[in-house]
Design a protein around this motif. Structure first.
Motif, mmCIF file in Angstrom:
data_model
loop_
_atom_site.group_PDB
_atom_site.id
_atom_site.type_symbol
_atom_site.label_atom_id
_atom_site.label_comp_id
_atom_site.label_asym_id
_atom_site.label_seq_id
_atom_site.Cartn_x
_atom_site.Cartn_y
_atom_site.Cartn_z
ATOM 1 N N GLU A 1 0.900 4.166 -2.779
ATOM 2 C CA GLU A 1 0.625 5.555 -2.399
ATOM 3 C C GLU A 1 1.776 6.494 -2.743
ATOM 4 O O GLU A 1 1.680 7.706 -2.518
ATOM 5 C CB GLU A 1 0.332 5.619 -0.897
ATOM 6 C CG GLU A 1 -0.978 4.945 -0.507
ATOM 7 C CD GLU A 1 -1.077 4.663 0.980
ATOM 8 O OE1 GLU A 1 -0.103 4.985 1.711
ATOM 9 O OE2 GLU A 1 -2.098 4.114 1.412
ATOM 10 N N THR B 1 -7.227 16.720 -3.952
ATOM 11 C CA THR B 1 -5.775 16.765 -3.859
ATOM 12 C C THR B 1 -5.178 17.689 -4.917
ATOM 13 O O THR B 1 -4.190 18.382 -4.655
ATOM 14 C CB THR B 1 -5.174 15.351 -4.003
ATOM 15 O OG1 THR B 1 -5.647 14.750 -5.217
ATOM 16 C CG2 THR B 1 -5.548 14.470 -2.825
ATOM 17 N N ARG C 1 2.523 2.316 -9.982
ATOM 18 C CA ARG C 1 2.897 3.523 -9.235
ATOM 19 C C ARG C 1 4.403 3.759 -9.275
ATOM 20 O O ARG C 1 4.866 4.898 -9.256
ATOM 21 C CB ARG C 1 2.407 3.430 -7.785
ATOM 22 C CG ARG C 1 2.595 4.727 -6.988
ATOM 23 C CD ARG C 1 1.969 5.899 -7.730
ATOM 24 N NE ARG C 1 2.217 7.169 -7.113
ATOM 25 C CZ ARG C 1 1.371 7.764 -6.275
ATOM 26 N NH1 ARG C 1 0.237 7.187 -5.934
ATOM 27 N NH2 ARG C 1 1.657 8.946 -5.787
ATOM 28 N N ARG D 1 1.366 14.015 -5.590
ATOM 29 C CA ARG D 1 1.508 12.613 -5.198
ATOM 30 C C ARG D 1 0.139 12.061 -4.803
ATOM 31 O O ARG D 1 -0.226 10.939 -5.165
ATOM 32 C CB ARG D 1 2.494 12.453 -4.040
ATOM 33 C CG ARG D 1 2.691 10.978 -3.652
ATOM 34 C CD ARG D 1 3.703 10.817 -2.526
ATOM 35 N NE ARG D 1 3.194 11.350 -1.270
ATOM 36 C CZ ARG D 1 3.897 11.450 -0.153
ATOM 37 N NH1 ARG D 1 5.161 11.091 -0.145
ATOM 38 N NH2 ARG D 1 3.353 11.926 0.951
ATOM 39 N N GLY D 2 -0.627 12.869 -4.069
ATOM 40 C CA GLY D 2 -1.967 12.465 -3.687
ATOM 41 C C GLY D 2 -2.876 12.265 -4.884
ATOM 42 O O GLY D 2 -3.736 11.378 -4.887
ATOM 43 N N THR E 1 -2.214 8.923 -6.263
ATOM 44 C CA THR E 1 -2.862 7.909 -5.433
ATOM 45 C C THR E 1 -4.356 7.838 -5.740
ATOM 46 O O THR E 1 -4.925 6.741 -5.844
ATOM 47 C CB THR E 1 -2.652 8.225 -3.943
ATOM 48 O OG1 THR E 1 -1.244 8.218 -3.656
ATOM 49 C CG2 THR E 1 -3.348 7.203 -3.053
ATOM 50 N N ALA F 1 0.830 -1.205 0.000
ATOM 51 C CA ALA F 1 0.000 0.000 0.000
ATOM 52 C C ALA F 1 0.866 1.257 0.000
ATOM 53 O O ALA F 1 0.552 2.236 -0.691
ATOM 54 C CB ALA F 1 -0.930 -0.003 1.218
ATOM 55 N N ARG F 2 1.960 1.233 0.752
ATOM 56 C CA ARG F 2 2.844 2.402 0.783
ATOM 57 C C ARG F 2 3.508 2.623 -0.570
ATOM 58 O O ARG F 2 3.741 3.756 -0.988
ATOM 59 C CB ARG F 2 3.899 2.229 1.881
ATOM 60 C CG ARG F 2 3.343 2.356 3.287
ATOM 61 C CD ARG F 2 2.570 3.644 3.463
ATOM 62 N NE ARG F 2 2.174 3.863 4.835
ATOM 63 C CZ ARG F 2 1.483 4.918 5.257
ATOM 64 N NH1 ARG F 2 1.086 5.820 4.380
ATOM 65 N NH2 ARG F 2 1.157 5.052 6.518
ATOM 66 N N HIS G 1 -6.690 4.714 -6.997
ATOM 67 C CA HIS G 1 -7.943 4.336 -6.345
ATOM 68 C C HIS G 1 -9.092 4.268 -7.357
ATOM 69 O O HIS G 1 -9.959 3.379 -7.262
ATOM 70 C CB HIS G 1 -8.290 5.342 -5.242
ATOM 71 C CG HIS G 1 -7.386 5.282 -4.066
ATOM 72 N ND1 HIS G 1 -7.328 6.264 -3.096
ATOM 73 C CD2 HIS G 1 -6.466 4.341 -3.685
ATOM 74 C CE1 HIS G 1 -6.433 5.935 -2.179
ATOM 75 N NE2 HIS G 1 -5.901 4.774 -2.517
#
Length: 232
Positions: free
Chosen positions: A36, A130, A171, A137-138, A141, A32-33, A145
């Motif tokens: 993200e 975001t 990513r 970066r958001g 992410t 997940a990291r 999603h």
């Protein structure tokens, strides 16, 4: 030289691990990291720092590393340690081949409406928020999603698990883009357009939009990776 992962990034994750935590759960957190954007390609993973941050044993952490190496998210280098994998042009091409096969097929076979688009809507709103904050970066992410939400429309646990790894690997490719705003921002509007077409249940148009979207993104990433290789 790539910096090591800041253990503070994982500080809040320790609470997610129950007393019976397993290597699978640790792998879920690290995956997940990566998805993200907190772990960039080439980052060295410290067993001591991550093990302490998550409160897990060295053996558990090594098993988690092994699982993520199998998923092509990490790589073990003899006498050097474990690193976040650096993708190649061929990796990017293959990722998009899988995305077309899965995402376009999901849209094509949605069947009769209505569709549960709540998660896709939430992802678009997350992206708009975001972007408004200048958090690029958001925004990346939020894009991940959104595409998770599209795949989840198939209600297939196997497809969801498959695409969780594929989109985490994707990513890593995003990090190659020097200007994340320039790369991500146009796709936010395209996500909104795709959501609108799905809501109207125009599956033919939705698949055409998604195919064009994936073709354009792949072309941009392949061009950037090719330029990077030419400079080395």
């Amino acid at each position: 030289m790539a910096a090591e992962l800041d253990p503070a990034v994982l500080a809040g994750d320790r609470a997610l691990l129950e007393r019976s935590s397993t290597a699978d759960r640790v792998a879920d957190i690290l995956r997940a990291r990566i998805a993200e954007g907190f772990l960039s390609p080439g980052t060295k993973l410290s067993e001591d720092a991550i093990g302490t941050a998550l409160g897990v044993s060295r053996n558990t952490l090594r098993e988690a590393f092994r699982l993520l190496t199998h998923e092509k998210l990490l790589v073990h280098e003899l006498n050097r340690g474990v690193f976040v994998r650096v993708l190649t042009v061929q990796d990017v091409v293959d990722i998009y081949r899988v995305r077309r096969l899965v995402e376009c097929s999901v849209v094509r076979h949605l069947g009769a409406p209505p569709y549960d688009l709540a998660n896709a809507e939430a992802a678009v709103e997350e992206g708009e928020r975001t972007a408004g904050d200048g958090d690029w970066r958001g925004l990346g992410t939020a894009d991940i999603h959104f595409h998770h939400a599209v795949v989840d429309l198939a209600h297939s646990r196997r497809l969801t698990e498959l695409m969780t790894g594929v989109l985490a690997e994707l990513r890593l490719a995003f990090h190659a883009m020097d200007n994340p705003r320039e790369f991500h921002e146009p796709y936010l509007g395209r996500n909104r357009e795709l959501l609108t077409v799905l809501r109207a249940a125009d599956l033919v148009k939705a698949e055409l939009l998604l195919t064009s979207y994936l073709d354009d993104a792949e072309r941009q990433l392949v061009r950037r990776y090719s330029e990077t290789i030419a400079l080395t």
